[in-house]
Each structure stands twice: as C-alpha cells, then as structure tokens.
Design a protein around this motif. Sequence first.
Motif, short mmCIF file in Angstrom:
data_model
loop_
_atom_site.label_atom_id
_atom_site.label_comp_id
_atom_site.label_asym_id
_atom_site.label_seq_id
_atom_site.Cartn_x
_atom_site.Cartn_y
_atom_site.Cartn_z
N VAL A 184 0.81 -1.21 0.00
CA VAL A 184 0.00 0.00 0.00
C VAL A 184 0.85 1.26 0.00
CG1 VAL A 184 -0.26 0.21 2.50
CG2 VAL A 184 -2.12 0.97 1.00
N THR A 185 2.06 1.20 0.49
CA THR A 185 3.03 2.29 0.69
C THR A 185 2.66 3.10 1.94
OG1 THR A 185 2.10 4.17 -0.55
CG2 THR A 185 3.29 2.49 -1.82
N CYS A 186 3.67 3.65 2.57
CA CYS A 186 3.44 4.39 3.81
C CYS A 186 2.63 5.67 3.57
CB CYS A 186 4.76 4.70 4.51
SG CYS A 186 6.02 5.48 3.49
N PHE A 187 2.85 6.32 2.42
CA PHE A 187 2.12 7.55 2.10
C PHE A 187 0.62 7.28 1.98
CE2 PHE A 187 0.43 10.86 -0.63
CZ PHE A 187 1.05 12.01 -0.15
N ASN A 188 0.28 6.24 1.22
CA ASN A 188 -1.14 5.91 1.07
C ASN A 188 -1.75 5.42 2.37
OD1 ASN A 188 -1.60 6.53 -1.69
ND2 ASN A 188 -0.51 4.69 -2.29
N GLU B 174 3.21 -1.94 -10.60
CA GLU B 174 2.28 -0.82 -10.39
C GLU B 174 0.89 -1.32 -10.81
OE1 GLU B 174 -0.29 2.30 -11.64
OE2 GLU B 174 0.76 1.00 -13.06
N PHE B 175 -0.14 -0.78 -10.21
CA PHE B 175 -1.50 -1.32 -10.34
C PHE B 175 -1.96 -1.44 -11.80
CE2 PHE B 175 -6.22 -0.37 -9.79
CZ PHE B 175 -6.56 -1.69 -9.50
N THR B 176 -1.79 -0.39 -12.60
CA THR B 176 -2.27 -0.45 -13.98
C THR B 176 -1.48 -1.45 -14.81
OG1 THR B 176 -0.90 1.38 -14.82
CG2 THR B 176 -3.03 1.96 -13.86
N GLU B 177 -0.20 -1.60 -14.51
CA GLU B 177 0.61 -2.63 -15.17
C GLU B 177 0.06 -4.02 -14.89
OE1 GLU B 177 5.30 -1.61 -15.26
OE2 GLU B 177 4.42 -1.97 -13.30
N PHE B 178 -0.26 -4.26 -13.64
CA PHE B 178 -0.75 -5.58 -13.26
C PHE B 178 -2.06 -5.90 -13.96
CE2 PHE B 178 -2.84 -8.56 -10.26
CZ PHE B 178 -1.90 -9.58 -10.32
N ALA C 210 9.98 6.56 -15.36
CA ALA C 210 10.63 5.42 -14.70
C ALA C 210 9.98 4.10 -15.12
CB ALA C 210 10.58 5.58 -13.19
N LEU C 211 8.65 4.04 -15.00
CA LEU C 211 7.95 2.79 -15.32
C LEU C 211 7.52 2.71 -16.78
CD1 LEU C 211 5.65 2.31 -12.20
CD2 LEU C 211 7.96 1.45 -12.59
N ARG C 212 7.44 3.86 -17.43
CA ARG C 212 6.99 3.91 -18.83
C ARG C 212 5.62 3.22 -19.00
NH1 ARG C 212 12.55 3.53 -18.97
NH2 ARG C 212 13.60 5.10 -20.26
N LEU C 213 4.68 3.71 -18.22
CA LEU C 213 3.34 3.12 -18.28
C LEU C 213 2.64 3.36 -19.60
CD1 LEU C 213 1.85 3.83 -14.73
CD2 LEU C 213 3.00 1.78 -15.57
N GLY C 214 3.05 4.39 -20.31
CA GLY C 214 2.48 4.63 -21.63
C GLY C 214 0.98 4.82 -21.59
N ASP C 215 0.28 4.08 -22.45
CA ASP C 215 -1.17 4.28 -22.56
C ASP C 215 -1.98 3.37 -21.65
OD1 ASP C 215 -0.84 1.82 -23.78
OD2 ASP C 215 -2.08 2.29 -25.53
N ASP D 234 3.56 -14.28 -5.52
CA ASP D 234 3.76 -14.33 -6.96
C ASP D 234 3.71 -12.95 -7.58
OD1 ASP D 234 3.74 -17.24 -7.04
OD2 ASP D 234 1.59 -17.07 -6.63
N ALA D 235 2.95 -12.04 -6.96
CA ALA D 235 2.84 -10.68 -7.46
C ALA D 235 2.66 -9.72 -6.29
CB ALA D 235 1.65 -10.55 -8.42
N VAL D 236 3.37 -8.61 -6.34
CA VAL D 236 3.24 -7.53 -5.36
C VAL D 236 2.71 -6.32 -6.11
CG1 VAL D 236 4.42 -6.09 -3.67
CG2 VAL D 236 5.20 -8.45 -4.06
N VAL D 237 1.52 -5.88 -5.76
CA VAL D 237 0.83 -4.81 -6.50
C VAL D 237 0.77 -3.56 -5.64
CG1 VAL D 237 -1.29 -4.16 -7.71
CG2 VAL D 237 -0.53 -6.55 -7.70
N THR D 238 1.12 -2.42 -6.24
CA THR D 238 1.11 -1.17 -5.49
C THR D 238 0.43 -0.05 -6.28
OG1 THR D 238 2.48 0.50 -4.37
CG2 THR D 238 3.41 -0.53 -6.34
N PRO D 239 -0.35 0.80 -5.61
CA PRO D 239 -0.97 1.94 -6.27
C PRO D 239 -0.07 3.17 -6.25
CG PRO D 239 -1.84 1.78 -4.07
CD PRO D 239 -0.85 0.65 -4.22
N SER D 240 1.23 2.96 -6.39
CA SER D 240 2.19 4.07 -6.37
C SER D 240 3.27 3.82 -7.41
CB SER D 240 2.83 4.21 -4.99
OG SER D 240 3.91 5.12 -5.03
N ALA D 241 3.25 4.62 -8.47
CA ALA D 241 4.28 4.48 -9.50
C ALA D 241 5.65 4.83 -8.95
CB ALA D 241 3.95 5.36 -10.69
N SER D 242 5.72 5.81 -8.05
CA SER D 242 7.02 6.22 -7.53
C SER D 242 7.63 5.14 -6.65
CB SER D 242 6.91 7.54 -6.75
OG SER D 242 6.15 7.39 -5.58
N CYS D 243 6.83 4.47 -5.83
CA CYS D 243 7.36 3.40 -4.98
C CYS D 243 7.69 2.16 -5.79
CB CYS D 243 6.39 3.09 -3.85
SG CYS D 243 6.22 4.46 -2.67
N ALA D 244 6.87 1.87 -6.81
CA ALA D 244 7.20 0.75 -7.70
C ALA D 244 8.53 1.02 -8.40
CB ALA D 244 6.09 0.55 -8.72
#
Length: 246
Positions: free
Chosen positions: A7-11, A112-116, A145-150, A70-80
């Motif tokens: 979840v990250t400490c900020f969230n 990162e969440f959208t990647e997953f 950093a993550l290049r999430l693109g579209d 198997d997967a660690v999902v986070t809603p933070s692009a900066s922490c990912a």
Amino acid sequence: MRIALFVTCFNDTLHPATGRAVVRVLERLGHTVDFPQEQTCCGQMHFNTGYRTDAMPLVRRFADTFAEYDAVVTPSASCAGMVRDNHPALAARYAPPALQQQVAELVPRVYEFTEFLTDVLDVTDVGAVFPHRVAYHPTCHSLRALRLGDRPYRLLSAVRGLDLLPLRDPEECCGFGGTFAMKNSDTSAAMLADKTADVITTVPDVLCAADNSCLLHIGGGLSRQGSKVRTLHLAEILAATEGDPR
C-alpha cells in the motif's frame, strides 16, 4: 496466484481509500489479495535525500515481507519505481550476496497497479462506472521510470460513463518531487502554477493519477485557487460503480 498489496506508507497514512480500492478491483476480478502486516516504507525518502545505507534495512524488510508472493501490486508508481530501479542497485553496493539474489528474484514480481491489470491479468474493462469528466496526469515516475504509456488511458477509456479529457501538456512535471518541493519551493511553485493552469483550462470534474503524492501537491494548488476540480487516484475511479443500474 498469490497477490500481495504493497500500500506504501504515504497511502496508508493519508489515502487509505486508495489501497481499499485496489483490493475491491482485484476481488471483483476474482482474485484474493493479502496485506502483509510487516510491510513498511520502501526507503524512497531515504534514498532520494542521500541516506543510502539507512535505506538498506527497509530494502531487506521489503524483500523478506513479500518473498513468498507471486505478485506484489502497489498503487504508487514512484514506490514501484523505487523498488524496481533502486533496490537492486542498493543491494549490489551494500548487501551480501544472499540478499542481492533475494532482491533480484523479487523485483520482477513487483507491479504498479495499472501494469498488473493490463499486462498480467490482461484486462482493461474492470466493470467500473464513473459518469464524470476526468483528466489524467501522468506523473514523472509513471511516465519516465515505469513507462506506463497508454495503460492508464486504456483502463480509463473502458470506464462506463467517463468522459476522458486530454491535458494540454500532460508530460509536464507538477513540481512535487518529494523533498524537491521543500528544498526548491520557488521552482516547485512555478511548475505547479503551470500544471494547475492546464488542469483548470481543461475543465474536468476530476483529475486522476497513479501517485497520490503528486495529486496532493496539485490538489493543494487547485484548492488555493478556488478550483472545484477534485483529485482522485486512478484506482478509486476503477473501483467505482457509481450509477450502475446492475
């Protein structure tokens, strides 16, 4: 598949609804999500301010906490981005071989969440309903950093009732940058003024992003100008079922 929410400490401290939204979306898609209670900060604050060795206990804790998933999902692009780019570099410089290997094995399973959603689960329509005008701000970590693109745009475009509005200069930084906003406040404020002007000109109801830290910064600027534009994490929009007749 064993999925863990980072979840990250900020969230966890300021935006717990975002973490709950991630869980709602994944459960809606038929998955069970664990929340390891041992998780703490990823060490980004320490790393970005030059305290590299002080970040190492957090690197080790992250690797130990999420090793079995198997997967660690986070809603933070900066922490990912911190975990994927900087944990291996820190481990290579300061850690013994065993921890280096542990970090190397875990990092490819951090998403990162959208990647997953798009890359692992292969979905864009998550059953969301959000009948509002929405603009998306690609934060620097998600963009560079993550290049999430579209990926975020594809997910938002599949939300029922949502009117997706393009910002004029979406790739311009908002000026937050963690401690950058404090150490370089004049520059940060000037960058924020450009970003809020773009948002206000676009006239959305909601501005969303993949990082609540940047949304906090932009939202503060908007509120001080009397703007009624809300800021909302992308995950909370994807979790919404507002007005769904089903």
